[in-house]
Structures are given as C-alpha cells and as structure tokens.
Design an enzyme around this catalytic site. Structure first.
Site, mmCIF file in Angstrom:
data_model
loop_
_atom_site.group_PDB
_atom_site.id
_atom_site.type_symbol
_atom_site.label_atom_id
_atom_site.label_comp_id
_atom_site.label_asym_id
_atom_site.label_seq_id
_atom_site.Cartn_x
_atom_site.Cartn_y
_atom_site.Cartn_z
ATOM 1 N N CYS A 1 -12.542 -26.315 36.590
ATOM 2 C CA CYS A 1 -12.731 -27.679 37.067
ATOM 3 C C CYS A 1 -14.177 -27.838 37.516
ATOM 4 O O CYS A 1 -14.611 -27.176 38.467
ATOM 5 C CB CYS A 1 -11.778 -27.980 38.223
ATOM 6 S SG CYS A 1 -12.086 -29.575 39.012
ATOM 7 N N CYS B 1 -16.484 -31.886 32.221
ATOM 8 C CA CYS B 1 -15.140 -31.936 32.799
ATOM 9 C C CYS B 1 -14.244 -31.237 31.793
ATOM 10 O O CYS B 1 -14.344 -31.511 30.586
ATOM 11 C CB CYS B 1 -14.682 -33.381 33.017
ATOM 12 S SG CYS B 1 -12.931 -33.533 33.443
#
Length: 255
Positions: free
Chosen positions: A70, A178
């Site tokens: 993440c 991302c």
C-alpha cells in the site's frame, strides 16, 4: 519464510501475485483492510493509528517479512516519522523499491491517491535521484472503481479518460503509485503510451537481490485476513488470482 502483506483491499494482490509467481511456496498472510477502504482520502491521524494496529497484528503472527502493499501507508511511514524498526519482522517499503525502477533521465508521471501525493514521499525520492520532469496526478476514483469490480467497460473507460485524456506520449514512465492501479494497467498504457512502472516489480527485485529469498516448490497456500466484507473480497480475489494455482483460506478478523 513467513511473509505478510497488507493493503486497504484487493490492490495488494497485484504485489502478492508477483511474489507468488517468483518465489512459490512460502507461508503467506495477506491482510485486506477493506473495512476502511479507501485509504487515499482518510485522515492521516486515523491511518497512522490503524497502521500501528496492522503492524502489531503482524508482530503477533510472527511474520519474518512484512511487505507494504500500500503506497499510502508507506508514505505515512516515510513522511510522519513512523518507526518500523521496533518490530521483529523486516519492513519492505514499496516506494523505495518503485523508485529504483526510474532512471535519472526519465520524465515521470506519478498516478496515486490524494494522500500519497500530498504526503510527498514519492516526489522527495524522485528529486533525490535528480529527476527533473515530474508530474503528479491524484486519481481518487480509481480505487472505488476497482473495489466495486469495474475493471473494464464504459464506466472504467469514462474514469480513465477523465484523468488521463491529456497524458498521451508526454512521459517516458508512468508510476502506478497505488497497488490497485495495475489492475487497470492495459487501459493506462493505452491512454498514456508510456512505459509502465509497477512497484511490485521493485519488490520482487528487492526480495531476490537483498533478501536472497529462495523459490520453493510445493502447494501454495495464502491466508487471507479480511476486516470488512469477506464475500466481496472472495469474489474479486478469485477473479484476479484465477490463473494462480494456490489454496486460499479466508478469515474475518478485527484489528
């Protein structure tokens, strides 16, 4: 080796899949915090406390490696003096390893969440490499789109066109900042006509070259630990991981 990965939802599967393809039958624990998805627009104070809970959870699991799948939480680690050294596992940064894939003369477009861009960890790392041409673009609709399963079709095309319609052939490399975004990689490549940098490839290089992680044969098992809607996660993970031969185990948890 006992390896943990975590993300706000299915995005980190883009990292898990490449780790499995390269290293085979290790003991995998994947935490999907889809109760709190998306991280990209949540308050930083909340995400810091949540990250402490995630790392403490993996500490109790006694993982040896913890891969940050993440970019938003890794930005928090990088930019808010978040200490990862007081744990028994080795913390693996996705941002550090993504930036290794960028050459000094590259022009770069960073696609990322609002929090990742506002925190500035990527920009700082790129400037430290003397990269001159950098543009950052927040794409807040990408994660909800992907988490709802709209990976192609009219809705996906409309969102991609909205963010990327002016990006064609302007950059040598596009960083997918991302872990959800590689699910849209083919469409992003079409709209940018650029070389795509998937930070998962940097993670694989790090595990090969720095950790010297072996490839193990045998039946692969992944323990999925889900904080929110487990049935939706099962459904989406089955689609994304359909070409991976492994045994998934799903468990609902509370951090």
């Amino acid at each position: 080796m006992k390896i943990g990965l975590f993300d706000s939802g299915i995005g980190g599967l883009t990292v898990l899949k490449k780790v499995i393809e390269n290293f085979g039958n290790h003991e995998y624990f994947y935490l999907a915090d889809n109760l709190n998805v998306p991280y990209g627009s949540k308050p930083i104070s909340f995400l810091r406390e949540n990250l402490k809970n995630i790392l403490s959870f993996f500490q109790t699991m006694k993982v040896e490696l913890l891969i940050s799948a993440c970019n938003t939480t890794d930005s928090i680690v990088k930019k808010t003096n978040f200490d990862t050294k007081n744990y028994t596992f080795t913390y693996v940064s996705i941002i550090e390893n993504a930036v290794k894939k960028i050459g000094r003369n590259d022009s770069v477009l960073l696609l990322a969440t609002e929090n990742t861009i506002n925190l500035g960890a990527y920009k700082e790392a790129l400037l430290n490499k003397k990269i001159v041409k950098i543009e950052e673009k927040a794409c807040p609709l990408f994660v909800p789109l992907i988490e709802e399963g709209y990976w192609d079709g009219q809705m996906a095309e409309s969102v991609l066109r909205f963010y990327l319609q002016d990006s064609k052939s302007k950059y040598q490399k596009v960083i997918l900042g991302c872990t959800h975004y590689p699910i849209l990689e083919n469409q992003i490549r079409k709209y940018t006509n650029s070389s795509i940098v998937d930070p998962a490839d940097g993670i694989v290089d790090f595990l090969k070259n720095e950790v010297n992680l072996d490839r193990l044969d045998g039946k692969i098992k992944v323990n999925y630990l889900v904080t929110g809607n487990i049935e939706k996660f099962k459904f989406l993970s089955k689609i994304f991981m359909k070409d991976v031969k492994y045994h998934p185990i799903f468990k609902k948890i509370q951090l």
